[in-house]
Every structure is written in structure tokens, then in C-alpha cells.
Scaffold this motif. Structure first.
Motif, short mmCIF file in Angstrom:
data_model
loop_
_atom_site.label_atom_id
_atom_site.label_comp_id
_atom_site.label_asym_id
_atom_site.label_seq_id
_atom_site.Cartn_x
_atom_site.Cartn_y
_atom_site.Cartn_z
N ALA B 172 37.20 -39.70 -2.39
CA ALA B 172 38.36 -40.47 -1.96
C ALA B 172 37.85 -40.65 -0.37
O ALA B 172 38.28 -41.45 0.42
N VAL B 173 36.89 -39.89 -0.23
CA VAL B 173 36.25 -40.10 1.23
C VAL B 173 35.71 -41.39 1.71
O VAL B 173 35.71 -41.85 2.64
N ARG B 174 35.52 -42.00 0.40
CA ARG B 174 34.95 -43.42 0.50
C ARG B 174 35.99 -44.40 0.92
O ARG B 174 35.63 -45.48 1.40
N TRP B 175 37.11 -44.14 0.73
CA TRP B 175 38.28 -45.08 1.11
C TRP B 175 39.30 -44.74 2.06
O TRP B 175 39.76 -45.40 2.95
N TYR B 176 39.44 -43.25 1.99
CA TYR B 176 40.49 -42.85 2.78
C TYR B 176 40.15 -43.01 4.29
O TYR B 176 38.91 -42.55 4.67
N ARG B 177 41.04 -43.21 5.11
CA ARG B 177 40.62 -43.59 6.70
C ARG B 177 41.85 -42.59 7.42
O ARG B 177 42.91 -42.88 7.37
N PRO B 178 41.31 -41.66 8.08
CA PRO B 178 42.29 -40.79 8.91
C PRO B 178 42.89 -41.62 9.95
O PRO B 178 42.41 -42.54 10.50
N GLY B 179 44.36 -41.40 9.88
CA GLY B 179 45.23 -42.36 10.95
C GLY B 179 45.58 -43.75 10.22
O GLY B 179 46.23 -44.48 10.77
N THR B 181 47.31 -45.81 6.81
CA THR B 181 48.87 -45.77 6.55
C THR B 181 49.42 -44.60 5.70
O THR B 181 50.34 -44.23 5.72
N LEU B 182 48.30 -44.19 5.00
CA LEU B 182 48.62 -43.22 3.78
C LEU B 182 48.09 -41.77 4.59
O LEU B 182 46.88 -41.68 5.05
N SER B 183 48.86 -40.60 4.59
CA SER B 183 48.54 -39.38 5.16
C SER B 183 47.81 -38.62 4.06
O SER B 183 47.88 -39.06 3.05
N ALA B 184 46.98 -37.59 4.53
CA ALA B 184 46.36 -36.85 3.59
C ALA B 184 47.14 -36.26 2.69
O ALA B 184 46.93 -36.13 1.39
N ASP B 185 48.36 -35.89 3.09
CA ASP B 185 49.11 -35.29 2.03
C ASP B 185 50.12 -36.02 1.18
O ASP B 185 50.27 -35.62 -0.09
N GLU B 186 50.26 -37.42 1.58
CA GLU B 186 50.74 -38.26 0.49
C GLU B 186 49.72 -38.48 -0.52
O GLU B 186 50.18 -38.63 -1.74
#
Lengths: 201, 201
Positions: B172-179, B181-186
Motif C-alpha cells: 500500500a506504500v505505493r499509493w498511500y500518501r500521508p496527509g 484524504t484517507l487516513s492510515a486508520d481508515e
DNA sequence: GTCTATACGGTGATAGAC
DNA sequence: GTCTATCACCGTATAGAC
């Protein structure tokens, strides 16, 4: 693609194809940037300069490997998508096709997984981005159909589900080895079972 | 690790830490091999030679980035594993921890995902292999406990389930961006829901 | 802590002989 | 189709001045 001679009638590959297969394996193992033309030549038992009799550049080698693979993959997707199965059956067949691709085009899939992100920034590899977009649209349509038909959960974020499927399936190239104890079909069965029904009992 | 000065009491980072953070971002974006010391120096507004006042080599930069991250990650795993929760709760917390790591140590996770395979072949990065082994053992134990406790399915190949979880979460690190719209928890919530219960309705 | 200047090996690629 | 010989460039890293 100078000539259509991937394999002759007897199954013999041309020298050019042999070299491309050798390059593909090395690119897959070590990464594109990390593989030198001398590495490829060494593995083929020739000198690096001789490679340029067959190919314009190292870049054109990956280009051919990736574009050939992508064309074949999307052709096989097309067959599934035009069929009149329901959404769930299509999802299953799409996932199976992906594992078959990992099995049969292992090097190309690995190169795509490792280097496409970086390569697709260059104009020459723009088609990689186009294919990704196409891939996403196909899946998003399929998933929303599944929700509409009532066979897929509707309480999940569709984009997240798409990414989940895409990533989990293709990342298997990192550990799957063609000819190993698990066949592509066995892996696909288990993955589909987890994906569709979860691991909780 | 020459000195323990990651952040001072006021939250100010040393020049050395700034440079390491800049390097980490570039490594994460383009890959380690594909990032030159000149790239790093340019991004920092200095000349490449000046980097060597702070670091022995480019290699020692990734080394520090990865080893620091791994140590922190496994320390947080330890807390979960020694707790007296049941297997299912531990699985959930381990998965959440991973998404938090992606959120808070995004560059390090990305570098690990992209370059660890290749780097871990070198003796200097042998600890990456050790950690992977440790990680697998922890998960395999956890999963078999879950099956024993009756909260996880017993009809699946345990190794495959382990790989599925490992890959699903970290990729998921490939698409997840800190800050974003989606939080890590969501994201963790949805991923756990898919993982545990599947996408079928 | 950064700059100037530079060494030196590796890398992709070329031209022409065999 | 391959080899010999070679190029221009880019990469990491160093030494010493400021």
C-alpha cells in the motif's frame, strides 16, 4: 519489432529472442538500471558491443519486453470482458488470468512491478501509464457491476478494493516461482477464496 | 549512528538529519541506485562533495535509514506480541501498526519495498534478511494460534495466507500518501474488513 | 559546513575488421 | 553474428582551501 519471429514452427527461437529472454531474466532479478549491457552479454556468452547488432539500445530491450507482454495480457483480458458471464465470474477469471501471466511471463511481470513506476515517467514508456488507466477503468466497472448485481459488498470504498486486488495479485510475482510446488491455479484458488470470503472463520 | 540527535528538545533537526530526510525521499521516489549523490546534494542546495562531511558513503545513508526504521518497527511489534490479547486482536493490531508505519515512515517503507530485495544480498544489509525471517516467524505463529483458537479459517495454506497479508499491507506504500484524504486508520479498517471477511456479499 | 578541483572506475554506445 | 578497440560521459568518492 522488426520481424514476427518469436518462435518458428519447430519451437526454435531466434538468437535475437534468446538474447531478449536473457536480458528479461536479468532485468527481473536485479532491476533494469542495475543490470549492465555487459551483464547481459556475459550471460549470453558474447561481448557487450555485439548486442548492438540486435538492438538499438538497452532501453529498447525493456521496451520490447514490456510492450509485448502488455499487448498479450490485454488481449486475454478482452476475451473475458466481452463474454456474457456475471460480474463475479468475470472477477474470478480476471484474477486467474493474472496468475497465469505471472506463471508464463514471469520476467516481464517482475520488471513491470519493479521498474514501470520509474520508466513510465519517460515519454517512450507512456503506454505503460495508458495501460494502467485502462486496467483501472476495467476493474472499477467490473466491481461496480458486482455491487449492482448484489454479489459484492457495497459497504467498501470501491477504489480501495480495486487497489487491494491489483496489488495483492501482481505482487505475488515476488515470491511465486514457475515450476515450483504450487501451481498458478492452486495459488489463484486460495487467493480468490481469501479475497472473496476472508480469512476469518 | 554517530550521535543520538534526531531531534532536539525544541523539535529542530540537525543538518545531518535534514540531509538524511532529503536522501530518503529521493531514494523512495526513484530508487536507491537511480538516485545520485548529486541529486541529493542538489535537493539540499549544496555540492555533492559536501555530503561526505556528514556521511561515509551513499550506501551508509540507506543503511542508516533502513536500520533505524526497522528497529523502531520491531520495537512496536514487540509491545503487541507480549500483550495478552487473543490472536484475532493481535492480527488486527499488527496490521494497524503496519499502516501507521507507512504513514509515519513513508520513505523508509518505500525504500524497503523497492530496494531491500536487492540490497539484502550484500553482507552489510544482512540484517534485512534476519528481520524478514523474524517477521515471518512471528506471523506464522500468530496465524496458527488464530486457527487453533478457532477465529481463523483452517482450510487455507498458512504460508500463502502469511504472504497475502504481508504483501497486501506493505504494498500500500505505493499509493498511500500521508496527509491525503484517507487516513492510515481508515485504510487499515477497510483492509482488515476485506482481509477478515472478504469482498463477496 | 561548504566549496573547488579532481581522480578513477564503470557505463552505454559506436566503427570497422573478421 | 561476433570481436576488437575505443569514446564520451556519468558515477562515487577524496583532499585540502575557505
Amino acid at each position: 519489432m522488426p520481424d514476427a519471429s518469436t518462435t518458428s514452427g519447430t519451437g526454435a527461437a531466434t538468437r535475437r529472442d534468446e538474447l531478449l529472454a536473457i536480458a528479461a531474466e536479468l532485468f527481473a532479478e536485479r532491476g533494469f538500471k542495475n543490470t549492465t549491457v555487459r551483464d547481459i552479454a556475459d550471460a549470453a556468452g558474447i561481448l557487450s558491443g555485439s548486442l548492438y547488432h540486435h538492438f538499438d539500445s538497452k532501453e529498447s530491450m525493456v521496451d520490447e519486453i514490456l510492450s509485448t507482454f502488455q499487448a498479450a495480457l490485454f488481449a486475454s483480458y478482452e476475451e473475458v470482458l466481452v463474454s456474457d458471464s456475471d460480474a463475479r465470474a468475470k472477477v474470478e477469471r480476471m484474477v486467474r488470468l493474472s496468475f497465469e501471466a505471472i506463471d508464463q511471463h514471469h520476467s516481464a511481470v517482475a520488471i513491470f512491478q519493479n521498474d514501470a513506476g520509474y520508466l513510465s515517467a519517460y515519454p517512450r514508456f507512456g503506454y505503460l501509464r495508458d495501460r494502467s488507466t485502462q486496467f483501472r477503468e476495467v476493474w472499477m466497472t467490473l466491481l461496480s457491476q458486482g455491487v449492482k448485481e448484489g454479489v459484492l459488498r457495497k459497504d467498501l470504498d470501491a477504489t480501495l478494493v480495486y487497489r487491494f486486488i491489483r496489488d495483492t495479485v501482481w505482487v505475488a510475482v515476488r515470491w511465486y516461482r514457475p515450476g515450483g510446488t504450487l501451481s498458478a491455479d492452486e495459488v489463484a484458488n486460495q487467493y480468490l477464496s481469501i479475497l472473496l470470503d476472508g480469512i476469518a472463520s
